[in-house]
Enzyme design. Structure first.
Site, mmCIF file in Angstrom:
data_model
loop_
_atom_site.group_PDB
_atom_site.id
_atom_site.type_symbol
_atom_site.label_atom_id
_atom_site.label_comp_id
_atom_site.label_asym_id
_atom_site.label_seq_id
_atom_site.Cartn_x
_atom_site.Cartn_y
_atom_site.Cartn_z
ATOM 1 N N ARG A 78 26.978 20.268 -19.180
ATOM 2 C CA ARG A 78 26.683 19.935 -20.582
ATOM 3 C C ARG A 78 25.625 20.880 -21.160
ATOM 4 O O ARG A 78 25.705 21.258 -22.326
ATOM 5 C CB ARG A 78 26.232 18.476 -20.695
ATOM 6 C CG ARG A 78 27.380 17.513 -20.404
ATOM 7 C CD ARG A 78 27.091 16.118 -20.840
ATOM 8 N NE ARG A 78 26.888 16.032 -22.280
ATOM 9 C CZ ARG A 78 26.204 15.058 -22.858
ATOM 10 N NH1 ARG A 78 25.666 14.101 -22.138
ATOM 11 N NH2 ARG A 78 26.077 15.034 -24.162
ATOM 12 N N HIS A 86 17.068 9.109 -27.487
ATOM 13 C CA HIS A 86 17.702 9.072 -26.156
ATOM 14 C C HIS A 86 17.284 10.249 -25.285
ATOM 15 O O HIS A 86 17.982 10.579 -24.326
ATOM 16 C CB HIS A 86 19.232 9.018 -26.297
ATOM 17 C CG HIS A 86 19.728 7.719 -26.870
ATOM 18 N ND1 HIS A 86 21.000 7.539 -27.378
ATOM 19 C CD2 HIS A 86 19.101 6.524 -27.021
ATOM 20 C CE1 HIS A 86 21.129 6.295 -27.802
ATOM 21 N NE2 HIS A 86 20.005 5.660 -27.612
ATOM 22 N N CYS A 141 9.821 13.917 -13.489
ATOM 23 C CA CYS A 141 9.701 13.301 -12.170
ATOM 24 C C CYS A 141 9.131 11.908 -12.380
ATOM 25 O O CYS A 141 8.090 11.753 -13.014
ATOM 26 C CB CYS A 141 8.752 14.124 -11.303
ATOM 27 S SG CYS A 141 8.371 13.290 -9.748
ATOM 28 N N GLY A 164 27.532 10.280 -38.528
ATOM 29 C CA GLY A 164 28.257 10.546 -37.284
ATOM 30 C C GLY A 164 27.850 9.698 -36.094
ATOM 31 O O GLY A 164 27.704 10.217 -34.995
ATOM 32 N N GLU A 184 35.317 7.682 -40.116
ATOM 33 C CA GLU A 184 36.041 6.408 -40.230
ATOM 34 C C GLU A 184 35.046 5.259 -40.388
ATOM 35 O O GLU A 184 33.857 5.436 -40.115
ATOM 36 C CB GLU A 184 36.896 6.202 -38.974
ATOM 37 C CG GLU A 184 36.045 6.204 -37.719
ATOM 38 C CD GLU A 184 36.856 6.226 -36.437
ATOM 39 O OE1 GLU A 184 37.990 6.714 -36.456
ATOM 40 O OE2 GLU A 184 36.334 5.724 -35.434
ATOM 41 N N ALA A 240 31.180 15.566 -41.443
ATOM 42 C CA ALA A 240 29.761 15.668 -41.811
ATOM 43 C C ALA A 240 29.426 17.073 -42.315
ATOM 44 O O ALA A 240 28.631 17.224 -43.237
ATOM 45 C CB ALA A 240 28.881 15.319 -40.607
#
Ligand code: OAD
Length: 244
Positions: free
Chosen positions: A72, A121, A129, A188, A216, A232
């Protein structure tokens, strides 16, 4: 060039507002080529979140989790901020008080020039650590897997996993911004992950307006003052043109 139907009352509010927040989710980065989580092509359709995004999954197999986060990081590192990120950064320069409250860990808002970003997040470009609380900023994908701390423990991505709490300082900051904002733009996000999804409710309950931008309808749609459906990267520039 897209033209939006925006009620005059909402335009007036957007033009006169002194304090505005934007809550973003994976959809704001979709046009940068970073996949969203839910829906047909979503990350959680292909990958098991229990193995990759829970404390238990990390305890069971830290190498697997890090391999996935490295992929990622590589994907996100190659992506570029899109028009939606750019417009959000431009808005911050216009409004006296402006907060970006993001569920995204990709760091795209800062790369686009946003300054006041609250990362709910965590951030994929940081690891930590949990034994000696070392935090390390990364400027490239991790090389050694799993990365080790100077104290010998395995470091973890500094992100929030399922079953974990959002960081306290960020949660408080985001809640305050949401409560004090005259307008919150919700861009979004499927708005199913709490407590982030509840932030627009705080704005609404303190008399602010909620404007949703999504492909949506979502749970926000039922109480939003305005929902604009589309990309967006197209809606945000069009909205910004209508405000100025
Ligand atoms: P989701 O994948 O749940 O939702 C993405 C939303 O963006 C959907 O409502 C899409 O309709 C919308 N969307 C997709 N492309 C768009 C585009 N180009 N323009 C506008 N809207 C678009 O992502 P999040 O709501 O961010 O948490 O998910 C919330 C949290 O769930 C994430 O932060 C992550 C995930 O599991 C953790 O990992 C803790």
């Amino acid at each position: 060039m897209q033209r939006l139907e925006i009620p005059e009352r909402i335009l007036r509010r957007l033009r006169s507002a002194k304090q505005v927040s934007v809550l973003t989710g994976a959809g704001v980065s979709a046009e940068s080529g970073i996949p969203t989580f839910r829906g047909a092509d979503g990350i959680w359709e292909k990958y098991d979140y229990r193995k990759l995004a829970t404390p238990q999954g990390f305890e069971d197999d830290p190498r697997l989790v890090w391999e996935w986060y490295r992929l990622r990081q590589i994907e996100i590192g190659k992506a570029r901020p899109n028009r939606a990120h750019e417009v959000i950064a431009e808005m911050e320069r216009h409004y006296p008080s402006f907060s970006v409250l993001t569920q995204n860990i990709d760091g795209m808002h800062r790369r686009a020039g946003s300054r006041n970003v609250v990362e709910l997040h965590g951030n994929i470009w940081r690891m930590r650590c949990d034994r000696d609380h070392t935090v390390i900023d990364l400027d490239a994908p991790v090389k050694d897997i799993p990365p080790l701390c100077q104290c010998g423990s395995i470091m973890r991505p500094d992100v929030v996993w399922f079953g974990e709490q959002m960081p306290l300082r960020e949660t408080e900051e985001a809640s305050r911004a949401a409560r004090e904002s005259e307008v919150i733009l919700v861009v979004g996000t499927s708005a199913v992950v709490y407590p982030a999804a509840a932030l627009p409710i705080l704005t609404r309950n303190s008399g602010g307006s909620v404007i949703e931008i999504n492909l949506e309808p979502t749970d926000i749609t039922s109480y939003a003052d305005l929902s604009l459906f589309g990309l967006a990267g197209e809606i945000m520039p069009a909205l910004w043109r209508s405000i100025r």
